[in-house]
Design an enzyme around this catalytic site. Sequence first.
Site, mmCIF file in Angstrom:
data_model
loop_
_atom_site.group_PDB
_atom_site.id
_atom_site.type_symbol
_atom_site.label_atom_id
_atom_site.label_comp_id
_atom_site.label_asym_id
_atom_site.label_seq_id
_atom_site.Cartn_x
_atom_site.Cartn_y
_atom_site.Cartn_z
ATOM 1 N N HIS A 57 0.834 -1.207 0.000
ATOM 2 C CA HIS A 57 0.000 0.000 0.000
ATOM 3 C C HIS A 57 0.870 1.258 0.000
ATOM 4 O O HIS A 57 0.662 2.183 -0.798
ATOM 5 C CB HIS A 57 -0.895 -0.063 1.242
ATOM 6 C CG HIS A 57 -1.830 1.083 1.425
ATOM 7 N ND1 HIS A 57 -3.192 0.954 1.331
ATOM 8 C CD2 HIS A 57 -1.606 2.398 1.736
ATOM 9 C CE1 HIS A 57 -3.768 2.129 1.560
ATOM 10 N NE2 HIS A 57 -2.826 3.022 1.824
ATOM 11 N N GLU A 58 1.880 1.296 0.893
ATOM 12 C CA GLU A 58 2.719 2.500 0.987
ATOM 13 C C GLU A 58 3.597 2.666 -0.253
ATOM 14 O O GLU A 58 3.823 3.788 -0.716
ATOM 15 C CB GLU A 58 3.567 2.458 2.260
ATOM 16 C CG GLU A 58 2.770 2.334 3.564
ATOM 17 C CD GLU A 58 1.640 3.342 3.713
ATOM 18 O OE1 GLU A 58 1.702 4.436 3.113
ATOM 19 O OE2 GLU A 58 0.666 3.032 4.438
ATOM 20 N N HIS B 137 1.558 4.326 -2.855
ATOM 21 C CA HIS B 137 1.499 5.779 -2.662
ATOM 22 C C HIS B 137 2.725 6.445 -3.284
ATOM 23 O O HIS B 137 2.610 7.476 -3.959
ATOM 24 C CB HIS B 137 1.430 6.119 -1.175
ATOM 25 C CG HIS B 137 0.064 6.019 -0.572
ATOM 26 N ND1 HIS B 137 -1.071 6.485 -1.204
ATOM 27 C CD2 HIS B 137 -0.353 5.515 0.621
ATOM 28 C CE1 HIS B 137 -2.127 6.277 -0.434
ATOM 29 N NE2 HIS B 137 -1.716 5.677 0.682
ATOM 30 N N HIS C 208 -5.833 6.595 -2.289
ATOM 31 C CA HIS C 208 -6.763 5.638 -1.695
ATOM 32 C C HIS C 208 -7.976 5.433 -2.596
ATOM 33 O O HIS C 208 -8.425 6.357 -3.281
ATOM 34 C CB HIS C 208 -7.244 6.133 -0.324
ATOM 35 C CG HIS C 208 -6.196 6.044 0.735
ATOM 36 N ND1 HIS C 208 -6.131 6.921 1.794
ATOM 37 C CD2 HIS C 208 -5.160 5.176 0.908
ATOM 38 C CE1 HIS C 208 -5.108 6.596 2.568
ATOM 39 N NE2 HIS C 208 -4.506 5.548 2.044
#
EC number: 3.4.24.-
Length: 357
Positions: A316-317, A320, A326
């Site tokens: 997830h990071e 980013h 998101h």
Amino acid sequence: FPYQGSSIMLESGKVNDYEVVYPRKVTALPKGAVQQKYEDTMQYEFKVNGEPVVLHLEKNKGLFSKDYSEIHYSPDGRRITTHPLVEGHCYYRGHIRNDADSTASISACNGLKGHFKIQGETYFIESLKLSDSEAHAVFKYENVEKEDEAHKMCGVTQNWESYEPIKKASQLIVSTEFQRYMEIVIVVDHSMYTKYKGDSDKIKAWVYEMINTISESYRYLYIDIIVSALEMWSEKDLINVETSAENTLKSFGEWRAKDLIHRISHDNAQLLTATDFDGPTIGLAYVASMCDPKRSVGVVQDHSSVNHLVAITLAHEIAHNLGVHHDEGSCSCGSGYTCIMSPVINSEVIKYFLDSK
């Protein structure tokens, strides 16, 4: 499952309902051939819910860079760098035979450990480590006793620093013929080193299993995640690791630009910490920052005994950093799945990026 209502302690935590299986390795080697410890392809047969399962595995040959290194520190602060041979590693990805939509991410180092999806359901498998070494437990995540029922969240918000965001992961896909590669460095801080009692082999196995899981998810974006180095802050932290994820991220980015980037070739660095970040935050990263020496970084809390959950936080990071925001509202990642870019980590299995599968 046959063992409903009974519980067992595994590496992943206390599991209440599970099934004991005995995976049988099926060899296709010609008679007289020398068998490698971890072959390029392996196949196992076992039963789940009374139904036969054939698990086909292929070694994740792209897991490590050619000049992969491991770094730790001596008591007097000297940096010690080694270049271990990793070609014979034991991390695999694969599928279930006769199930086109199936996936698998498995470590075969000490028995089988990981997860596989069959007929739309995700199962975890883990060795029972009994005198009967072939015995494994198969279970669903919903049957793992939760350490903390509170929702855990990514710290990226709408007003968090960002350049030009890519709204959805699907916008990263250029074509199926255009494969990209991302070399990452994983840094394990001193709190995490201490959490695992300084057992570097245990830390390496934990990290490698995570990267193997991540690489499976990123495969659908035609991105190969490759580990350039694993650095362990074995004596002390080289930055000030705080309960503020934002301050820790800033310090880590500055350290990367000043130090790490000059000695290891890589695109992105992620800090794993056992520090409990303030509030529900378990991870934070700059958005759309992959080409910035100070900002191509993320920080991730080692927040669960279920490796898969920490791995998805890491995935997830990194997303980013690539510029993915998101997901909002409904998310099309298949029945029973929460998407990787959901801002909240909850009790559902999290697997794919929105519209990437």
